[in-house]
Enzyme design. Structure first.
Site, PDB file in Angstrom:
ATOM      1  N   HIS A   1       1.432   1.394   3.897  1.00 49.43           N
ATOM      2  CA  HIS A   1       0.643   0.644   2.921  1.00 49.43           C
ATOM      3  C   HIS A   1      -0.657   1.363   2.571  1.00 49.43           C
ATOM      4  O   HIS A   1      -1.323   0.974   1.621  1.00 49.43           O
ATOM      5  CB  HIS A   1       0.372  -0.778   3.428  1.00 49.43           C
ATOM      6  CG  HIS A   1      -0.476  -0.864   4.649  1.00 49.43           C
ATOM      7  ND1 HIS A   1       0.032  -0.995   5.914  1.00 49.43           N
ATOM      8  CD2 HIS A   1      -1.810  -0.843   4.808  1.00 49.43           C
ATOM      9  CE1 HIS A   1      -0.941  -1.062   6.795  1.00 49.43           C
ATOM     10  NE2 HIS A   1      -2.093  -0.973   6.141  1.00 49.43           N
TER      11      HIS A   1
ATOM     12  N   ASP B   1       6.296   0.686   8.276  1.00 55.01           N
ATOM     13  CA  ASP B   1       4.914   0.874   7.812  1.00 55.01           C
ATOM     14  C   ASP B   1       4.339   2.206   8.277  1.00 55.01           C
ATOM     15  O   ASP B   1       3.208   2.284   8.754  1.00 55.01           O
ATOM     16  CB  ASP B   1       4.038  -0.288   8.289  1.00 55.01           C
ATOM     17  CG  ASP B   1       2.753  -0.411   7.468  1.00 55.01           C
ATOM     18  OD1 ASP B   1       2.599   0.358   6.503  1.00 55.01           O
ATOM     19  OD2 ASP B   1       1.909  -1.263   7.797  1.00 55.01           O
TER      20      ASP B   1
ATOM     21  N   SER C   1      -6.236   1.462   9.751  1.00 50.53           N
ATOM     22  CA  SER C   1      -4.803   1.655   9.576  1.00 50.53           C
ATOM     23  C   SER C   1      -4.445   3.127   9.570  1.00 50.53           C
ATOM     24  O   SER C   1      -5.078   3.931   8.900  1.00 50.53           O
ATOM     25  CB  SER C   1      -4.325   1.020   8.278  1.00 50.53           C
ATOM     26  OG  SER C   1      -4.187  -0.353   8.425  1.00 50.53           O
TER      27      SER C   1
END
Length: 596
Positions: free
Chosen positions: A177, A208, A286
């Protein structure tokens, strides 16, 4: 005298704990933050969870239940114009100058090191303290998302930053993402002032994870790739490193592994093995690695839980999932995905149920409720079969299998360890007889897909009627993050319970009607499913385009959900389309993927 603060009101926090309505079976999964220079829209605050094929609990279609925790991907830290925090002031201890202690500083999160006043930092000393941190990079991405309401164009671009780390073979790992709908990706090394253009090699939507590379050899000079460690145990110490919000330099937070189980992956709308840690993880973390006490990477930070009753709950993608992604790419040259067992199952914990199904006292397993028609298992399994084991590992009545000492885990973990196209040995009980099947595993084909995987949405326009195929991103764009409660009940029912009958089946809807004289009286039709055209069922959008374009009848008739019909004269409808396209500055009546 310090003024007293008014009672009854808590001081504002830097990051509020947000929760959104959700069914009791799953938390609402919030998506990416909006760009700072755009107003907040439904698409920007969307959630990205999807139906879980193994869920047996009924799902609510409307209403707003009590708010529950929200899982947030930590990926993107949108660029902001906010000023940096002011440097802190040294606090005097009031002692004589001769008695002041030698300043102590922390090097890369390690133990404090005493420095004589006036000494300068030595670069070699900083590197030797934690050399593995030099492999952590900052990822900059420019995103241009599709506009599902106006599928012939895209939204305004925005930029974000996240974290990543270097692997062997001149590769960089980050979150999927973090680079979703990317138009440009750049990476920057720790302590460098240069950003290098990066190329996206593979994007693993379900897990992911994304893999990048940099062609400029200068970027790789002196970089030592990270080594992966084994799966940590509970209470093992972990250190999360990245570039979260709150500053521009590298950040280090530490904690322990507090839980290990099958988690719902926000971005992937799937369930895979995950680690829960109590280290602080924020937006921008992230893609950053999580290290063990030996400096080996044991996971990738990717999402967190935000709720007023929860603090410091972060989630890490563990090494088994990471290695599956890497090996998948290395073996096939592309990401093929995680296979699933295309069934819905029921627990067999009730003794009367087990007896009625013909199970012996020493037999355990789960009952097959439904089978995906597009799954390979459809040719072998039948409803009410009892799955006893998977690849020789017995399945308990609650659907779990042995994991490690004192731990059990859902048997879907065994399935996720396989690769697409591999064969699994499944033992079932059918009519009191034991059968063994060798089944080739495949990925999941959903009627309403959870992702469009970077492709622009398909559309078709005739007489002002805009037809498109439904997907989860489309629903989120139309109804916001609470689309599971605000979308039409008919669409939600198909999202949660319907199964695709063929590989190319789509759910086609009238997205909107571009007002014109030709479509008077039909202006209020919005997001309504198209069931048939001139008496023929509509299987997918491409089939609808073919039927309309090749129609030579006097009238064209669309049969819609809720017993609605749309009837237009064929010749005038096709003639009016060109004027409508010109009025709305639409380049083509059909998307490029439907022209062939």
């Amino acid at each position: 005298m310090e003024p007293k603060r008014k009672r009854g009101r808590k001081p504002k926090k830097l990051i509020s704990a947000v929760a959104s309505p959700s069914a009791s079976a799953a938390a609402d999964l919030n998506m990416n933050d909006p760009p700072p220079d755009e107003p907040l829209t439904n698409a920007d605050t969307a959630s990205e969870d999807g139906p879980t094929p193994t869920s047996s609990s009924p799902s609510r279609l409307r209403g707003r239940p009590r708010k529950s925790p929200r899982l947030l991907p930590l990926a993107k830290k949108p660029k902001s114009s906010q000023p940096d925090a002011a440097p802190g002031r040294s606090k005097s201890n009031g002692t004589h100058p001769s008695r002041r202690t030698t300043p102590r500083v922390t090097v890369n999160g390690d133990a404090p090191v005493a420095l004589a006043t006036g000494d300068r930092w030595e670069e070699s000393a900083a590197q030797s303290a934690a050399p593995y941190m030099d492999a952590v990079v900052k990822v900059f991405c420019v995103h241009t998302e599709p506009n599902f309401s106006l599928p012939w164009q895209r939204k305004r671009q925005y930029s974000s930053s996240s974290s990543g780390f270097v692997l062997k073979g001149k590769r960089v790992l980050t979150n999927a993402h973090s680079v979703e709908h990317h138009t440009q990706v750049k990476v920057k090394r720790r302590g460098s002032d240069t950003k290098y253009l990066a190329t996206v090699l593979a994007i693993g939507t379900e897990c992911d994870i994304a893999m990048l590379t940099v062609e400029d050899d200068e970027f790789w000079e002196g970089l030592r790739p990270l080594e992966f460690g084994s799966l940590p145990a509970l209470q093992d110490a972990v250190t999360v490193v990245g570039y979260p919000i709150g500053g521009d330099t590298i950040s280090v937070t530490s904690g322990v592994v507090s839980r290990m189980e099958i988690l719902s992956y926000v971005h992937g709308s799937t369930e895979l093995l995950g680690l829960q840690i109590d280290a602080a993880i924020n937006s921008g973390n992230s893609g950053g690695p999580a290290f063990n006490d030996k400096g080996n990477c044991v996971g990738i930070a990717f999402q967190s839980l935000k709720h007023e009753d929860a603090e410091n709950i972060g989630y890490v993608i563990p090494t088994p999932v990471i290695m599956h992604f890497i090996h998948d790419y290395e073996n096939s040259g592309e990401y093929t995905g995680f296979p699933i067992l295309g069934i819905e199952w029921q627990k067999m914990e009730n003794p009367d149920l087990r007896k009625a199904m013909g199970m012996k006292p020493d037999q355990k397993g789960v009952r097959v409720r439904r089978i995906e028609p597009t799954a390979p298992e459809f040719k072998f399994l039948k409803p009410s079969d009892i799955i006893l084991s998977f690849d020789g590992i017995d399945i308990a009545n609650d659907g779990t299998v042995p994991f490690r000492h004192g731990e059990r885990i859902g048997f879907s973990y065994l399935v996720s360890q396989k690769f697409t196209g591999e064969t699994a040995v499944i033992k079932v009980l059918r009519n009191s007889q034991t059968l063994v099947f060798n089944i080739k595993l495949a990925t999941h084909k959903r009627l309403i897909p959870a992702h469009i995987k970077g492709k622009p949405p398909s559309y078709y326009i005739i007489a002002g009627f805009v037809f498109t195929a439904i997907s989860v991103p489309y629903l989120r764009s139309e109804y916001g993050k609470d689309y599971e409660y605000d979308a039409p009940v008919k669409l939600l029912d198909k999202l949660l319970h319907s199964m695709a009958q063929s590989e190319d089946e789509q759910l086609v809807v009238v997205s909107q009607v571009l007002v014109s004289d030709i479509n008077i009286g039909y202006e209020d039709i919005v997001n309504t499913q198209v069931l048939a055209f001139n008496g023929k069922p509509v299987k997918n959008l491409k089939g609808l385009v073919s039927m309309v374009e090749n129609c030579h009848d006097e009238f064209i008739k669309f049969e819609l959900e809720y017993q609605q019909i749309v009837v237009l004269e064929t010749r005038t409808a096709k003639a009016a389309t060109l004027d409508i396209l010109t009025t709305h500055c639409i380049p083509s009546a059909v998307s490029d993927d439907l022209k062939t």
